[in-house]
Design an enzyme around this catalytic site. Structure first.
Site, PDB file in Angstrom:
ATOM      1  N   HIS A 113       8.136  -4.634  -5.710  1.00 25.61           N
ATOM      2  CA  HIS A 113       7.235  -5.729  -5.354  1.00 25.61           C
ATOM      3  C   HIS A 113       5.847  -5.323  -5.854  1.00 25.61           C
ATOM      4  O   HIS A 113       5.422  -4.189  -5.619  1.00 25.61           O
ATOM      5  CB  HIS A 113       7.257  -5.909  -3.827  1.00 25.61           C
TER       6      HIS A 113
ATOM      7  N   TYR B  54      -0.447 -15.043  -4.457  1.00 31.56           N
ATOM      8  CA  TYR B  54      -1.333 -14.946  -3.292  1.00 31.56           C
ATOM      9  C   TYR B  54      -2.524 -14.058  -3.650  1.00 31.56           C
ATOM     10  O   TYR B  54      -2.453 -13.242  -4.587  1.00 31.56           O
ATOM     11  CB  TYR B  54      -0.596 -14.396  -2.067  1.00 31.56           C
TER      12      TYR B  54
ATOM     13  N   ASP C  22      28.176 -19.694  23.523  1.00 33.79           N
ATOM     14  CA  ASP C  22      28.576 -21.010  24.004  1.00 33.79           C
ATOM     15  C   ASP C  22      29.925 -21.283  23.332  1.00 33.79           C
ATOM     16  O   ASP C  22      29.962 -21.550  22.134  1.00 33.79           O
ATOM     17  CB  ASP C  22      27.510 -22.030  23.590  1.00 33.79           C
TER      18      ASP C  22
HETATM   19  C1  FAD Z   1       3.781  -4.216  -2.726  1.00 34.75           C
HETATM   20  C2  FAD Z   1       3.972  -4.617  -1.313  1.00 34.75           C
HETATM   21  C3  FAD Z   1       3.099  -5.505  -0.711  1.00 34.75           C
HETATM   22  C4  FAD Z   1       3.272  -5.876   0.616  1.00 34.75           C
HETATM   23  N1  FAD Z   1       2.386  -6.755   1.180  1.00 34.75           N
HETATM   24  C5  FAD Z   1       2.575  -7.136   2.474  1.00 34.75           C
HETATM   25  C6  FAD Z   1       1.644  -8.030   3.082  1.00 34.75           C
HETATM   26  O1  FAD Z   1       0.684  -8.473   2.481  1.00 34.75           O
HETATM   27  N2  FAD Z   1       1.870  -8.404   4.372  1.00 34.75           N
HETATM   28  C7  FAD Z   1       2.951  -7.951   5.065  1.00 34.75           C
HETATM   29  O2  FAD Z   1       3.118  -8.347   6.214  1.00 34.75           O
HETATM   30  N3  FAD Z   1       3.827  -7.079   4.523  1.00 34.75           N
HETATM   31  C8  FAD Z   1       3.650  -6.662   3.242  1.00 34.75           C
HETATM   32  N4  FAD Z   1       4.519  -5.782   2.675  1.00 34.75           N
HETATM   33  C9  FAD Z   1       5.632  -5.297   3.474  1.00 34.75           C
HETATM   34  C10 FAD Z   1       5.288  -4.137   4.398  1.00 34.75           C
HETATM   35  O3  FAD Z   1       4.518  -3.198   3.717  1.00 34.75           O
HETATM   36  C11 FAD Z   1       6.584  -3.512   4.891  1.00 34.75           C
HETATM   37  O4  FAD Z   1       7.405  -4.521   5.444  1.00 34.75           O
HETATM   38  C12 FAD Z   1       6.373  -2.461   5.947  1.00 34.75           C
HETATM   39  O5  FAD Z   1       5.392  -1.560   5.558  1.00 34.75           O
HETATM   40  C13 FAD Z   1       7.672  -1.720   6.212  1.00 34.75           C
HETATM   41  O6  FAD Z   1       7.467  -0.835   7.252  1.00 34.75           O
HETATM   42  P1  FAD Z   1       8.651   0.052   7.822  1.00 34.75           P
HETATM   43  O7  FAD Z   1       8.100   0.803   8.950  1.00 34.75           O
HETATM   44  O8  FAD Z   1       9.855  -0.773   8.037  1.00 34.75           O
HETATM   45  O9  FAD Z   1       9.075   1.004   6.620  1.00 34.75           O
HETATM   46  P2  FAD Z   1       8.343   2.247   5.952  1.00 34.75           P
HETATM   47  O10 FAD Z   1       6.892   2.090   5.933  1.00 34.75           O
HETATM   48  O11 FAD Z   1       9.015   2.431   4.640  1.00 34.75           O
HETATM   49  O12 FAD Z   1       8.682   3.437   6.911  1.00 34.75           O
HETATM   50  C14 FAD Z   1       9.954   4.034   6.949  1.00 34.75           C
HETATM   51  C15 FAD Z   1       9.751   5.505   7.212  1.00 34.75           C
HETATM   52  O13 FAD Z   1      11.026   6.086   7.468  1.00 34.75           O
HETATM   53  C16 FAD Z   1      10.951   7.422   7.044  1.00 34.75           C
HETATM   54  N5  FAD Z   1      12.300   7.964   6.862  1.00 34.75           N
HETATM   55  C17 FAD Z   1      13.234   7.525   5.986  1.00 34.75           C
HETATM   56  N6  FAD Z   1      14.331   8.277   6.068  1.00 34.75           N
HETATM   57  C18 FAD Z   1      14.102   9.215   7.006  1.00 34.75           C
HETATM   58  C19 FAD Z   1      14.867  10.292   7.526  1.00 34.75           C
HETATM   59  N7  FAD Z   1      16.107  10.548   7.100  1.00 34.75           N
HETATM   60  N8  FAD Z   1      14.319  11.046   8.483  1.00 34.75           N
HETATM   61  C20 FAD Z   1      13.073  10.801   8.944  1.00 34.75           C
HETATM   62  N9  FAD Z   1      12.309   9.807   8.473  1.00 34.75           N
HETATM   63  C21 FAD Z   1      12.816   9.011   7.523  1.00 34.75           C
HETATM   64  C22 FAD Z   1      10.191   7.337   5.739  1.00 34.75           C
HETATM   65  O14 FAD Z   1       9.609   8.560   5.382  1.00 34.75           O
HETATM   66  C23 FAD Z   1       9.169   6.255   6.033  1.00 34.75           C
HETATM   67  O15 FAD Z   1       7.915   6.774   6.382  1.00 34.75           O
HETATM   68  C24 FAD Z   1       4.365  -5.371   1.355  1.00 34.75           C
HETATM   69  C25 FAD Z   1       5.240  -4.467   0.756  1.00 34.75           C
HETATM   70  C26 FAD Z   1       5.052  -4.095  -0.566  1.00 34.75           C
HETATM   71  C27 FAD Z   1       6.022  -3.152  -1.184  1.00 34.75           C
END
Ligand code: FAD
Length: 826
Positions: A236, A263, A549
């Site tokens: 993305h 956007y 349901d």
């Molecule tokens: C380019 C881009 C632009 C975006 N813009 C927007 C926006 O404008 N507005 C919006 O609402 N959202 C936006 N998003 C989406 C948003 O950034 C994500 O939905 C959100 O950050 C995801 O958060 P998360 O906690 O699910 O995942 P992550 O931030 O990926 O966190 C997951 C964590 O799990 C950890 N992990 C993985 N495996 C293990 C393991 N085995 N043991 C321990 N830890 C582990 C990783 O190290 C990581 O830190 C954007 C995303 C991208 C890529």
């Protein structure tokens, strides 16, 4: 951000949260806020080093799903609160503008204005010029209109995760970074399997509950306990431009132009500019392999993909011309977890104690606050505070275990992200997959198919269309994917007989020594009443909200068949398994959907169609309403169940799938002399609306009780041993309900409410439509809405907001059709 002081690694905790992005930190924060601070959060690297650190940070609140809107509203409020605290996350309430660059988009915005009104979210419809006044860099060329949401904003994504982590720590949560989860241990088999321990490279943590907040790594983590989370990491992209304007005192609102796929938001004196490309780029996942994010992919980005960004950049220059000459300060290409339907993956799984909160589809920053809040309640109380079916990880059927199917559906969804979703629009990817045994017959007879849970289902048979019925076509969007065939199919069912292929109905068999004990505890009605008994009933959560349901047929002393809507097989089976686990019941719960064909044959002539084919007496005495008989029809062994979802005499007829094609042909041939017509799901929906039959997920849901939904007749408060949710219902019965589902008749037949439209009285919004459509026997447009009980009286005049027009409607006694059910019991 200062790292926490070194402390000894915990050997146990009640809850382990895996992942330190906005998801994990918010879940940990809200668990602690809800009183559970025996929580350890681990991340394999630094906090925010997954998708969170490279997010664009836009926080938009309005969604088509009112629940998600409510969650995002909570997020915005929470971020504002955190901003006033010790670790401000950089929240700015700058507002947001959404442009309509086509007439269709303008209609969509007017529809969204209705959603905003029914959600109580402030939204203003504005002109192109007014939009430009708010966002002076934009060109008004081609802009038909716009809307402005003043309470939307933007936040620093990493700052948000740190703020939530700081709050969680202050309430007692332990956070251990550079701690990689290597495995998750479980004990017990089948229903009794549950998590016991999280194994990390720093040591093992005994625990009761695990929340997988792994973002794009969540599927990999879930595979450690054999749970499938169907997400695909997708590249993305966005850019940050060099300076485009002089210093501003106030932050520009963010700007979305979905027709141009782009956007924008302010970043210092430049803009963040991104969008959804028409060609997507899945990362590490393929048609033949699951995601495989490298073990060292933290704090990293993908290489810029200029070619894929060309269309976005060109479109951006149409809307913000000065961007064409601006230099690029940063080019971000980051992977993010997308799901096959663009909704989150939240909630419990079939492994006891293992929860998921992931797959945020590029709206995880907007969603994080709300996600944390609902997840904390789900984890601690066993049920979410509101209807989260759209986001429930259990909504995905077995087909999503396939990487190719998951990929095809996810790619289609990503590439059409900004497209207008017209009602009744059907998706194309991965079809056909699951087909009925009578599928070929349907194809040969002009069927137009829709898809649900991978099943091809007949919407209408176009061959039933009659030119005169064009007069019934609804106005506007509701008329787009409408077929006149629905009228003939509906009317045939009322006047003669119609046959419907319902083989996709979810069918769950509950068997074993404790089967009767389980179903009596789970359902609000008496269901264990002897072999052959058929019961319409609901499964409730502890608050009395409706979780299922269904009809339950007792097949044998220890065998029950639970039949539910096509999309609910996984959800319902999982609910039953959860309750079985809680009761420690000795049962088997098996989804037998595909093993049984199911045909509904209903109408005043139904008995005459079927009687010549069967030795079974179909009379009322031998075969009363709500009973089941095993018999034969023609050459086929069948199970006939006398129920109806259309309000006419008739049966659901089940047979093993291999007999289905033959049975359908026999029924069809036998019906020709009786005016039998083959009908599809569009007709069923119209028929059930007239009869006031509710649909789970729309009219009834976990946020409403049977008393509120008009289903109090199913509730047996005096049932021996009670049932789950009984106490809440007893209290509600005593106190009286605050709201009630009522039926509206709209003044104009061709104005159709599609769901979520606001309903107002004297200018004040009092509810929103749960479902609606045309009743072709009554010749009226019908809608359902929950209204405060003081207002819910027949005769009350209201208005329904349909695409910006307020259409008059009257609250009417329900059901509209055959209120005494004399036709059903004929
Ligand atoms: C380019 C881009 C632009 C975006 N813009 C927007 C926006 O404008 N507005 C919006 O609402 N959202 C936006 N998003 C989406 C948003 O950034 C994500 O939905 C959100 O950050 C995801 O958060 P998360 O906690 O699910 O995942 P992550 O931030 O990926 O966190 C997951 C964590 O799990 C950890 N992990 C993985 N495996 C293990 C393991 N085995 N043991 C321990 N830890 C582990 C990783 O190290 C990581 O830190 C954007 C995303 C991208 C890529």
């Amino acid at each position: 951000m200062t790292e926490q002081p070194a402390r000894s690694f915990p050997s146990r905790a009640r809850v382990v949260v895996i992942g330190g992005g906005v998801g994990g930190t918010s879940v940990a924060y809200h668990l602690a806020k809800a009183g559970e601070s025996d929580v350890v959060l681990v991340d394999r690297s630094e906090l925010t080093s997954g998708s969170t650190f490279h997010s664009a940070g836009l926080v938009g609140q309005l969604r088509s799903d009112p629940t998600l809107t409510e969650m995002n509203r909570y997020s915005a409020q929470l971020y504002a609160e955190l901003q006033a605290g010790d670790t401000p996350p950089g929240w700015v309430q700058c507002g947001s503008i959404r442009l309509a660059s086509t007439q269709e988009r303008w209609e969509e915005i007017q529809r969204q204005d209705g959603w905003a009104a029914s959600s109580g979210l402030e939204m203003q419809l504005i002109s192109a010029k007014e939009a430009q006044d708010l966002f002076p860099l934009m060109s008004t060329v081609g802009v038909v209109g716009a809307c402005f949401l003043p309470t939307d904003g933007q936040v620093d994504p990493s700052g948000l995760a740190y703020a939530l982590a700081a709050g969680a720590r202050a309430m007692g949560v332990q956070i251990h970074t550079h701690t990689r989860v290597l495995g998750i241990d479980t004990e017990g088999e089948g229903l009794r399997r549950r998590v016991t321990r999280v194994r990390t490279d720093k040591g093992d943590i005994e625990c009761e509950l695990v929340v997988d907040c792994g973002g794009m790594f969540a599927a990999e983590i879930a595979r450690m306990v054999d749970v499938r989370v169907p997400i695909v990491p997708m590249s993305h992209q966005y850019v940050v431009t060099e300076a485009l304007f002089a210093h501003r005192e106030t932050m520009l609102p963010s700007l979305r132009d979905p027709d141009n796929l782009v956007y924008f938001r302010q970043e210092v004196d430049g803009l963040v500019m991104g969008g959804y490309e028409r060609s997507s780029a899945p990362w590490t996942a393929s048609a033949s392999s699951y995601d495989a994010v490298p073990a060292d992919f933290n704090g990293r980005l993908l290489a810029p993909d200029d070619d894929r960004f060309v269309e976005i950049a060109e479109n951006a220059a149409i809307r913000v011309p000065s961007i064409a000459d601006a230099g690029i300060r940063t080019f971000i290409n980051g992977p993010e977890a997308f799901t096959p339907d663009n909704e989150f993956c939240l909630g419990p799984t079939d492994v006891g104690g293992f929860f998921v909160a992931a797959g945020f589809c590029a709206h995880g920053i907007a969603g994080a606050g709300g996600i944390g809040k609902v997840m904390a309640e789900w984890v601690l109380e066993g049920a979410p505070p509101m209807d989260l079916w759209h986001m429930d990880v259990r909504r995905f059927g077995a087909s999503y275990r396939s990487p190719s199917y998951t990929l095809a559906r996810t790619v289609e969804n990503y590439e059409s992200y900004y497209d207008i979703r017209y009602p009744a629009h059907e998706r194309a990817a991965g079809r056909p997959l699951r087909v009925s045994s009578a599928y070929t017959w349907h194809q040969e007879h002009g069927a137009s198919f829709g898809e649900k849970s991978g099943w091809e289902r007949v919407n209408v048979y176009e061959t039933n269309s009659r030119a005169d019925d064009e007069a019934w076509r609804p106005q506007g969007w509701a008329g787009r994917h409408w077929s006149p065939a629905v009228v003939a199919e509906h009317q045939a069912c009322r006047s003669a007989a119609a046959i419907f292929d319902e083989s996709s109905f979810a069918k769950i068999e509950v068997s074993g020594p404790d089967a009767a004990r389980l179903v009596e505890w789970v359902f609000d009605n008496r269901v264990a009443r002897g072999a052959g008994a058929v019961t319409y009933t609901q499964a409730l959560n502890a608050g009395g909200g409706i979780e299922m349901d269904v009809t339950v047929t007792q097949l044998d002393a220890q065998v029950f068949l639970v039949v539910s809507g096509t999309a609910f097989a996984n959800h319902d089976a999982s609910w039953l398994r959860t309750q079985a686990r809680a009761l420690d019941a000795d049962v088997r719960i098996v989804d037998v959907t595909g093993a049984w064909a199911c045909f509904g044959l209903w109408g005043p002539n139904a008995r005459d169609v079927l009687a010549p084919l069967t030795p079974q007496d179909l009379g009322n005495e031998a075969f009363p309403f709500m009973s089941m008989r095993d018999t034969t029809l023609g050459d086929v062994p069948v199970r006939m169940v006398r129920v109806t979802f259309v309000g006419e005499l008739g049966w659901e007829i089940y047979c093993p799938s291999e007999y289905g094609a033959g049975l359908w042909r026999s029924l069809w041939d036998a019906g020709q002399a009786q005016g039998l017509v083959a009908g599809g799901y569009r007709a069923i929906d119209s028929l059930r609306l007239e009869k006031g039959y509710r649909v789970w997920g729309a009219d009834v849901d976990p946020g409403h009780t049977p008393y509120e939904a008009g289903l109090g007749f199913c509730v047996r408060l005096d049932k021996p041993g009670g049932f789950l949710g009984r106490e809440a219902l007893a209290a509600q019965k005593e106190a009286g309900v605050a709201q009630r589902l009522v039926c509206l008749l709209l003044d104009e037949r061709d104005e159709v409410a599609l769901g979520n439209e606001p309903v107002r009285i004297d200018g004040a919004v009092v509810g929103r439509v749960t479902s609606g459509g045309i009743g072709y026997s009554l010749g009226a447009s019908i809608a359902f809405v929950y209204l405060p009980v003081a207002l819910a009286e027949a005769g009350l005049r209201v208005e329904v907001g349909i695409f910006g027009r307020w259409v008059g409607a009257t609250v009417t006694a329900d059901p509209l059709y055959d209120p005494t059910s004399s036709r059903v019991r004929a």
